[in-house]
Design an enzyme around this catalytic site. Structure first.
Site, PDB file in Angstrom:
ATOM      1  N   GLY A  96       6.307 -38.913 -13.074  1.00 39.16           N
ATOM      2  CA  GLY A  96       5.937 -40.169 -12.404  1.00 39.16           C
ATOM      3  C   GLY A  96       6.467 -40.187 -10.976  1.00 39.16           C
ATOM      4  O   GLY A  96       5.742 -40.519 -10.029  1.00 39.16           O
ATOM      5  N   HIS A  97       7.746 -39.808 -10.817  1.00 44.30           N
ATOM      6  CA  HIS A  97       8.323 -39.730  -9.468  1.00 44.30           C
ATOM      7  C   HIS A  97       7.580 -38.681  -8.633  1.00 44.30           C
ATOM      8  O   HIS A  97       7.297 -38.898  -7.450  1.00 44.30           O
ATOM      9  CB  HIS A  97       9.793 -39.322  -9.535  1.00 44.30           C
ATOM     10  CG  HIS A  97      10.698 -40.300 -10.247  1.00 44.30           C
ATOM     11  ND1 HIS A  97      11.322 -39.996 -11.433  1.00 44.30           N
ATOM     12  CD2 HIS A  97      11.085 -41.558  -9.929  1.00 44.30           C
ATOM     13  CE1 HIS A  97      12.062 -41.030 -11.808  1.00 44.30           C
ATOM     14  NE2 HIS A  97      11.939 -41.991 -10.929  1.00 44.30           N
ATOM     15  N   GLN A 155      21.782 -53.661  -8.747  1.00 44.33           N
ATOM     16  CA  GLN A 155      20.604 -54.112  -9.483  1.00 44.33           C
ATOM     17  C   GLN A 155      20.797 -54.030 -10.997  1.00 44.33           C
ATOM     18  O   GLN A 155      19.871 -54.309 -11.757  1.00 44.33           O
ATOM     19  CB  GLN A 155      19.350 -53.349  -9.050  1.00 44.33           C
ATOM     20  CG  GLN A 155      19.294 -51.896  -9.481  1.00 44.33           C
ATOM     21  CD  GLN A 155      18.139 -51.165  -8.815  1.00 44.33           C
ATOM     22  OE1 GLN A 155      18.151 -50.926  -7.614  1.00 44.33           O
ATOM     23  NE2 GLN A 155      17.114 -50.831  -9.587  1.00 44.33           N
ATOM     24  N   GLY A 158       5.924 -47.290  -7.725  1.00 44.71           N
ATOM     25  CA  GLY A 158       5.055 -47.148  -8.891  1.00 44.71           C
ATOM     26  C   GLY A 158       4.622 -48.491  -9.469  1.00 44.71           C
ATOM     27  O   GLY A 158       5.398 -49.445  -9.502  1.00 44.71           O
ATOM     28  N   LYS A 206       4.259 -48.880 -12.498  1.00 45.46           N
ATOM     29  CA  LYS A 206       5.050 -49.002 -13.724  1.00 45.46           C
ATOM     30  C   LYS A 206       6.019 -50.182 -13.618  1.00 45.46           C
ATOM     31  O   LYS A 206       6.228 -50.917 -14.566  1.00 45.46           O
ATOM     32  CB  LYS A 206       5.804 -47.685 -13.942  1.00 45.46           C
ATOM     33  CG  LYS A 206       7.030 -47.734 -14.810  1.00 45.46           C
ATOM     34  CD  LYS A 206       6.666 -47.763 -16.263  1.00 45.46           C
ATOM     35  CE  LYS A 206       7.835 -47.531 -17.193  1.00 45.46           C
ATOM     36  NZ  LYS A 206       9.074 -48.192 -16.836  1.00 45.46           N
ATOM     37  N   GLN A 237       8.456 -55.279  -9.321  1.00 43.19           N
ATOM     38  CA  GLN A 237       9.241 -54.721  -8.205  1.00 43.19           C
ATOM     39  C   GLN A 237       8.330 -54.395  -7.017  1.00 43.19           C
ATOM     40  O   GLN A 237       8.630 -54.736  -5.860  1.00 43.19           O
ATOM     41  CB  GLN A 237       9.955 -53.461  -8.698  1.00 43.19           C
ATOM     42  CG  GLN A 237      10.579 -52.611  -7.615  1.00 43.19           C
ATOM     43  CD  GLN A 237      11.377 -51.461  -8.208  1.00 43.19           C
ATOM     44  OE1 GLN A 237      12.482 -51.645  -8.658  1.00 43.19           O
ATOM     45  NE2 GLN A 237      10.815 -50.267  -8.204  1.00 43.19           N
ATOM     46  N   ARG A 246      14.500 -43.657 -18.643  1.00 39.38           N
ATOM     47  CA  ARG A 246      15.202 -44.164 -19.831  1.00 39.38           C
ATOM     48  C   ARG A 246      14.614 -43.616 -21.131  1.00 39.38           C
ATOM     49  O   ARG A 246      15.235 -43.773 -22.180  1.00 39.38           O
ATOM     50  CB  ARG A 246      15.191 -45.691 -19.849  1.00 39.38           C
ATOM     51  CG  ARG A 246      16.086 -46.300 -18.766  1.00 39.38           C
ATOM     52  CD  ARG A 246      16.251 -47.802 -18.910  1.00 39.38           C
ATOM     53  NE  ARG A 246      17.290 -48.315 -18.031  1.00 39.38           N
ATOM     54  CZ  ARG A 246      17.081 -48.891 -16.846  1.00 39.38           C
ATOM     55  NH1 ARG A 246      15.867 -49.004 -16.368  1.00 39.38           N
ATOM     56  NH2 ARG A 246      18.096 -49.328 -16.130  1.00 39.38           N
TER      57      ARG A 246
END
Ligand code: AMP
Length: 278
Positions: A32-33, A57, A144, A146, A150, A184
């Protein structure tokens, strides 16, 4: 590839690069990154990645200490992906002993969904990203979908602060079975991973239902809830909100976010899909 750990050396290295796109991360890089790094290459001649597990955060009971930090393999992946510069500061670089008492918040976007369950989370995100924007001064930054909320908040922050930076969204990358990639996911046991698949399964079932003509969000949300409860996930929220304002909607009349946060064992996962009416 240059790897910088201090703000001064990072500014210095950056000043010798031209147009630059930034991909902010907390490391433990996955495909994904890497897809965001690829996207960044399409938008600027040079690409920077920041790797920083940002303490501000994380909530007091969250996984800041145990968050994975495989820095050597992260640097290898960045190098292979053609990254020009990695900024990898220590916590003391970003937050010296007496941090300035400055808070950036967009309450109408940051107090719902994730913000309700993780108080202060988005203040921490805005704080660190504003600092990274000032230190690195990119022309573009990739985030992203995802982490849709954010992305939305950082777009709004960039506009509100007049940062001359183009915010570029990247689609969510998934494992072949549908699970949204996440740093995660490595916490999940094989059994937990199987249960976690109910999140994407529920979201996709709701998306199919919408495609077949059902636009009442209570029906779409029930479909998602059933999928999660069948696997005994602990639901933090299942919500249908306007993709821009993040306010709840009863019908999908404009782009709508279906968002899920749920816990599998001690791992908290989030995922979403965006529905767009024709
Ligand atoms: P993180 O390291 O989790 O803070 O994520 C860094 C960036 O990668 C954020 O913009 C995330 O939204 C993005 N990202 C994380 N997971 C994915 C994924 N599965 N697909 C696309 N982007 C992602």
């Amino acid at each position: 590839m240059q790897v910088l750990t201090t703000i001064d050396s990072c500014r210095d290295a950056r000043s010798r690069l031209g147009r630059l796109a930034l991909v902010p991360t907390m490391g433990a890089l996955h495909a994904g990154h890497l897809s965001l790094i690829e996207l960044a290459h399409q938008h600027a001649e040079t690409v920077a990645v920041s790797i920083f597990v940002n303490p501000t955060q994380f909530g007091p009971k969250e996984d800041f200490k145990k968050y994975p930090r495989p820095i050597e393999s992260d640097l290898r992946l960045c190098e292979q992906a053609g990254v020009d510069m990695v900024f990898q500061p220590a916590v003391e670089q970003m937050y010296p002993a007496e941090p300035a008492d400055l808070m950036i918040d967009l309450p109408s976007l940051s107090t719902v969904l994730e913000g309700k369950h993780r108080p202060g989370h988005f203040r921490g995100v805005c704080q660190v990203v504003a600092k990274l924007f000032n230190i690195i001064q990119p022309q573009a930054a990739c985030f992203g979908e995802k982490d849709y909320q954010q992305l939305r908040i950082l777009s709004a922050m960039t506009e509100a602060m007049n940062f001359p930076i183009r915010i570029i969204p990247g689609p969510t990358l998934r494992d072949p079975d549908g699970l949204a990639m996440s740093s995660r996911n490595r916490y999940l046991s094989p059994e937990e991973r199987t249960k976690a698949l109910s999140i994407s399964r529920g979201l996709f079932a709701a998306r199919d239902q919408f495609a077949s003509g059902i636009d009442q969000t209570n029906r779409l949300l029930t479909t998602i809830q059933h999928a999660l409860l069948e696997q005994h996930l602990a639901i933090d929220y299942v919500a249908a909100v306007d993709a821009k304002t993040l306010k709840p909607v009863e019908r999908v009349a404009s782009p709508t976010l279906l968002a899920v946060a749920a816990r599998v064992g001690s791992t908290r996962l989030i995922d979403n899909v965006i529905l767009s009416p024709q």
